[in-house]
Structure formats: C-alpha cells, structure tokens
Scaffold this active site. Structure first.
Site, PDB file in Angstrom:
ATOM      1  N   CYS A   1       0.703  -1.287   0.045  1.00  0.00           N
ATOM      2  CA  CYS A   1       0.038   0.078   0.055  1.00  0.00           C
ATOM      3  C   CYS A   1       0.763   1.265   0.040  1.00  0.00           C
ATOM      4  O   CYS A   1       1.699   1.381   0.709  1.00  0.00           O
ATOM      5  CB  CYS A   1      -1.016   0.003   1.077  1.00  0.00           C
ATOM      6  N   GLU A   2       0.652   2.038  -0.872  1.00  0.00           N
ATOM      7  CA  GLU A   2       1.366   3.370  -1.007  1.00  0.00           C
ATOM      8  C   GLU A   2       1.119   4.302   0.171  1.00  0.00           C
ATOM      9  O   GLU A   2       1.975   5.431   0.312  1.00  0.00           O
ATOM     10  CB  GLU A   2       1.248   3.799  -2.490  1.00  0.00           C
ATOM     11  N   HIS A   3       0.026   4.209   0.633  1.00  0.00           N
ATOM     12  CA  HIS A   3      -0.229   5.107   1.876  1.00  0.00           C
ATOM     13  C   HIS A   3       0.731   4.817   3.247  1.00  0.00           C
ATOM     14  O   HIS A   3       0.925   5.765   3.915  1.00  0.00           O
ATOM     15  CB  HIS A   3      -1.665   5.086   2.370  1.00  0.00           C
ATOM     16  N   HIS A   4       0.767   3.560   3.383  1.00  0.00           N
ATOM     17  CA  HIS A   4       1.526   3.094   4.660  1.00  0.00           C
ATOM     18  C   HIS A   4       2.680   2.176   4.564  1.00  0.00           C
ATOM     19  O   HIS A   4       3.300   1.914   5.621  1.00  0.00           O
ATOM     20  CB  HIS A   4       0.324   2.394   5.568  1.00  0.00           C
TER      21      HIS A   4
ATOM     22  N   GLN B   1      -5.204  -0.676  -4.399  1.00  0.00           N
ATOM     23  CA  GLN B   1      -5.871  -1.821  -4.924  1.00  0.00           C
ATOM     24  C   GLN B   1      -6.739  -1.513  -6.059  1.00  0.00           C
ATOM     25  O   GLN B   1      -6.973  -1.947  -7.243  1.00  0.00           O
ATOM     26  CB  GLN B   1      -6.677  -2.498  -3.846  1.00  0.00           C
TER      27      GLN B   1
ATOM     28  N   HIS C   1      -5.846  -5.967   3.552  1.00  0.00           N
ATOM     29  CA  HIS C   1      -4.713  -4.915   3.933  1.00  0.00           C
ATOM     30  C   HIS C   1      -4.109  -4.876   5.038  1.00  0.00           C
ATOM     31  O   HIS C   1      -4.909  -4.786   6.123  1.00  0.00           O
ATOM     32  CB  HIS C   1      -5.428  -3.512   3.361  1.00  0.00           C
TER      33      HIS C   1
ATOM     34  N   CYS D   1      -2.709  -2.274   6.322  1.00  0.00           N
ATOM     35  CA  CYS D   1      -2.986  -1.269   7.130  1.00  0.00           C
ATOM     36  C   CYS D   1      -4.421  -1.113   7.924  1.00  0.00           C
ATOM     37  O   CYS D   1      -4.761  -0.490   8.594  1.00  0.00           O
ATOM     38  CB  CYS D   1      -3.025   0.105   6.158  1.00  0.00           C
TER      39      CYS D   1
END
Length: 189
Positions: free
Chosen positions: A79-82, A120, A148, A150
């Site tokens: 995941c590019e956010h976390h 995703q 996920h 996260c």
C-alpha cells in the site's frame, strides 16, 4: 531505475533510531539490509513493463471458445499510503479476439503491476488496461480480493475484512456478461 539498497538501509537505520532502538544491537544489525532486499523484491515491477508478458501471443481463429478465465491468482503488493503489504487473489478474464496468450502470462502481468507501491483500486484498473492493450480482446474483467495490512494492523484493526475491486473493459462492461463470469469465479471457491 533499480532500487537503491544503500539508501534504503540508511533510511531503515534512521527509522530504528527514531523509534528509540539501537540499529547496531544484535537482532537489528541486519535489519536494514533485510528490508532493502525485501523492498528490491516488493518493488521490482517499477523496472518492468507488463506489456512484455503479452508480446508472445498466439494468433487464433474463432475456435478459441468464448472466454478465458484464470481464477485465484495469488498476489502481494504494498500500500502506497502506509508501506504495509496487502495480500490477495486476482481473477482475470478476457474474451479473445484473434489472439490468446499462455496462461502463465496472466499472473506475470498481475505480479509486475502489483510489485509497485499501489492502491488496490488502481492496480485493478492497471491490470485491466494492460490486458486490454496487450491482447486487444473483445472484453476484459478483473476482480481483486485482498486483505490490507493497514486495515488489519492499525487504525480500524479489521483483521477479518477484505476489499474487493473490479474493472471491466469492452463487452464485459455489460452487466449480464459480468454476472455470468462472477458466477464462474464464485463456483471455483
């Protein structure tokens, strides 16, 4: 551009120091190298073109059948956010129009696109776009079902939940055609 392992190692050592750990203590001394090696694997898709997996298609006439469906393609992404992993299953279908590709090429496309910092939702669209562009089929359907890190380990901590995303192209945007393929996907479980 290949992953810069030395920079990752330095960054991981700094993160360890920032959380109050000693990056040189036994048990952690190899962690920066291990993380750099893992990131090189996790993000190997940044240096790859998914279309390369679809170049060796086989031209066919109308005798290929109506549908190619490959169910239960395991994948992992980050995941590019976390920068936490998400793990899932991809289901990929296409209606051939004059060409087919070896079945092993479909997971290769999924893996190449998943091996990048991702969302995703975007991954689902990118797989559909790659197949649509590379195979010129009558239609494409991609369904991803993933868990996920996260969502399961921080914030909401929903360890039993999964996220389902879908992308369609061409003839498979039709709800009736889509429903038939979804039923075939469900029958495999």
């Amino acid at each position: 551009m290949a992953v810069d392992r030395a920079r990752i190692q330095a960054a991981v050592a700094e993160i360890l120091a920032a959380i109050g750990e000693d990056p040189t203590r036994a048990g952690l001394e190899s962690t920066p190298r291990r993380v750099a090696d893992a990131y090189a694997e996790f993000f190997a898709g940044l240096d790859q073109n998914p279309q390369d997996h679809l170049k060796d298609f086989v031209p066919v006439d109308g005798s290929t059948g109506e549908l190619v469906l490959l169910r239960d393609i395991a994948f992992r992404s980050v995941c590019e956010h976390h920068l936490l992993p998400f793990l899932g299953i991809a289901h990929v279908a296409y209606l051939p129009r004059g060409r087919v590709v070896g079945l092993g090429r479909l997971p290769a496309v999924v893996e190449t696109l998943a091996a990048r910092p991702q969302l995703q939702e975007r991954l689902t669209e990118e797989i559909a776009d790659a197949l649509h562009e590379g195979l010129d089929p009558l239609g494409v359907l991609v369904v991803l079902d993933a868990v996920h890190g996260c969502v399961g380990t921080r914030g909401p901590r929903q360890t039993a939940s999964s996220t389902v995303t879908m992308a369609t192209r061409g003839a498979l945007t039709d709800p009736t055609a889509r429903a038939e393929i979804i039923a075939l996907i469900s029958a495999g479980g």
